[in-house]
Design an enzyme around this catalytic site. Structure first.
Site, PDB file in Angstrom:
ATOM      1  CG  HIS A 264      -3.866  -3.396   3.407  1.00  0.00           C
ATOM      2  ND1 HIS A 264      -2.683  -2.997   3.976  1.00  0.00           N
ATOM      3  CD2 HIS A 264      -4.477  -2.275   2.960  1.00  0.00           C
ATOM      4  CE1 HIS A 264      -2.592  -1.678   3.904  1.00  0.00           C
ATOM      5  NE2 HIS A 264      -3.664  -1.212   3.279  1.00  0.00           N
TER       6      HIS A 264
ATOM      7  CB  CYS B 237      -0.977  -0.030   1.166  1.00  0.00           C
ATOM      8  SG  CYS B 237      -2.375   1.102   0.938  1.00  0.00           S
TER       9      CYS B 237
END
Length: 497
Positions: free
Chosen positions: A434, A337
């Site tokens: 994630h 991310c």
């Protein structure tokens, strides 16, 4: 059919006293006893968030509590989420979607609070029609009397819900008598009557040593002590607060694959590394020290709520240089991310989404360029990793869009055909996903250059979490008077004060 129970709220004498953990355990206990519980926290402040099945965002603690309760998480369980983006500002997420950034002073002013209060109360009301009981959680301390008029999450929420309140206190930090007494006595008479008991948490040593203290606390505070819970290091429940990372700042260990997670100033979703940490081949530690980073075989750059600020910090403190040196030495570097964005050629913020920094060069490890935008991607994804193999699972929560340079190779291919991330070799890669390291195939590929082909049994993480929820429930049953809590929730609490 089980009788209807009134809601119960776990409120705290302060932050990090263990409210979330005890709420999680109660969710599991009520489920074990045949009820259909659900968690609720009107307002949460956390960087560790989670994507609901319908692609919205809530605090990780309520997602964990829902899992313990055996139900799918939803935004009604955490309708208001604050994600700090600096010392004084937070992104405000309402009903799973960001509605802008707010200065702390502006946010806690009374103007406009009633609109937010209406939203969180409506979320509770919807939840209460579907589940029995509702296990509520307060935030911080319930005795911040200067914020009483603007409070959305503690005693005003308990009044709306008709909830009985159980006060949770942390004896490990000291001052437990003062904190409990003050928290009770600073309430209005109406709210004081709502507090039905106290749980003393994080006790170390022989429980019998607190027998006299228990009697004295009940005498001076006028509420029963419902339990004294030990400091439970042996039970592992996913945590939301990065305070927990303080115990994970270990150093490199000989004979293991040493994995260093860069301890960013605005680190988010550090639960991405929980499964990897439990791999018997791995010694995983968090560090913001370049010398400690240099001892790692694998460097992981985690998510960040403030990518540009953390990128600036990496350069200023010498961590960027240490990451680049690790890559030059052939060590593995992976970003997730915000960490993926940091590894690219540049990060641009033309609209000031994160603040005053308009653009910074990235670390230059991946041929990608990121533009931050006000819109947020929040979704669960299924994908294949590094060109094929079994279907893997994860979720995305990120601001901005990242584009690979022509000819650059993606890291993952989503089930719908979209591509994610970038890889320049088996040792340098990044992804927006994630939970990517919750997948065995990804972990094995990451460790392959260092583990020497060593086979290790795959961890069934879902089964592991279920075991931990059951262990937590068993511990609470041993140390808390659960029958008394049932009496309170059935309204049969005469004589508890």
């Amino acid at each position: 059919m089980k009788p209807r129970l009134s809601p119960v709220m776990l409120a705290g004498t302060g932050s990090d006293v263990g409210k979330s953990l005890i709420a999680t355990g109660l969710c599991r206990i009520f489920r074990q006893d045949g009820y259909s519980p659900a968690p609720f926290k009107a307002q949460n402040m956390a960087l560790n968030s989670y994507a609901t099945p319908d692609g919205l965002e809530i605090g990780r603690a309520q997602a964990v509590q829902a899992e313990a309760a055996g139900v799918a998480c939803s935004t009604d369980m955490n309708p208001l989420l604050l994600k700090p983006s600096g010392d004084h500002t937070s992104q405000v997420v309402l009903n799973g979607r960001p509605i802008g950034n707010r200065d702390a002073y502006e946010y806690f002013r009374r103007e406009g609070r009633e609109e937010l209060r209406a939203e969180v109360c409506a979320a509770f009301d919807r939840l209460a029609t579907r589940y029995n009981p509702i296990v509520m959680e307060g935030a911080g301390s319930i005795s911040e009397i200067n914020l009483r008029d603007s409070d959305l999450v503690n005693m005003p929420m308990a009044r709306h819900a008709g909830a009985s309140v159980i006060l949770v206190a942390d004896i490990d930090r000291g001052g437990v008598f003062a904190s409990v007494y003050g928290s009770v006595m600073l309430q209005t008479p109406e709210d004081r009557e709502r507090i039905k008991g106290v749980i003393i948490n994080k006790f170390r040593g022989d429980m019998r040593l607190f027998d006299e203290g228990r009697r004295m606390m009940e005498e001076i505070c006028g509420v029963p002590v419902l339990g004294v819970v030990p400091f439970a290091r042996h039970i592992h429940i996913e945590e939301e607060d990065s305070v927990a990372l303080g115990s994970k700042r270990r150093k490199a260990e000989e004979g293991k694959v040493n994995v260093a997670v860069v301890l960013l100033r605005h680190i988010s979703n550090f639960t991405d590394f929980n499964v990897l940490e439990k791999d018997s081949r791995v010694n995983l530690y968090y560090t913001d020290n370049p010398a400690e980073l240099s001892e790692a075989d694998v460097v992981l750059i985690p998510g960040s709520k403030s990518t540009l600020s953390d990128l600036h910090w990496l350069r200023r403190g010498g961590m960027a240089k240490a990451i680049l040196e690790a890559a030059r030495e052939g060590k593995s570097v992976m970003g997730i991310c915000g960490g993926y964005q940091i590894m690219g050629l540049e990060v641009n913020d033309p609209d000031g989404v994160e603040g005053k920094i308009a653009s910074l060069p990235g670390l230059g490890l991946l041929p990608v360029r990121t533009t931050l935008t006000g819109s947020k991607t929040t979704r669960r994804v299924d994908f294949t990793f590094a060109g094929g193999g079994d279907m893997c699972h994860g979720y995305e929560i990120h601001m901005g869009q990242t584009h690979r340079d022509p000819g650059a190779e993606p890291l993952c291919v989503l089930q719908d055909g979209q591509e994610d991330g970038c890889r320049v070799s088996d040792r340098v890669m990044g992804s927006y996903i994630h939970g990517i390291l919750d997948n065995r195939e990804v972990i094995d590929a990451l460790l392959a250059p260092y583990a020497g082909g060593e086979a290790t049994p795959a961890l069934d993480y879902e089964a592991y979490k279920e075991e931990q929820y059951d262990a937590l429930a068993a511990m609470l049953r041993e140390h808390i008077d659960i029958d008394r809590i049932y009496e309170i929730m059935k309204g049969d609490d005469r004589g508890t004060r």
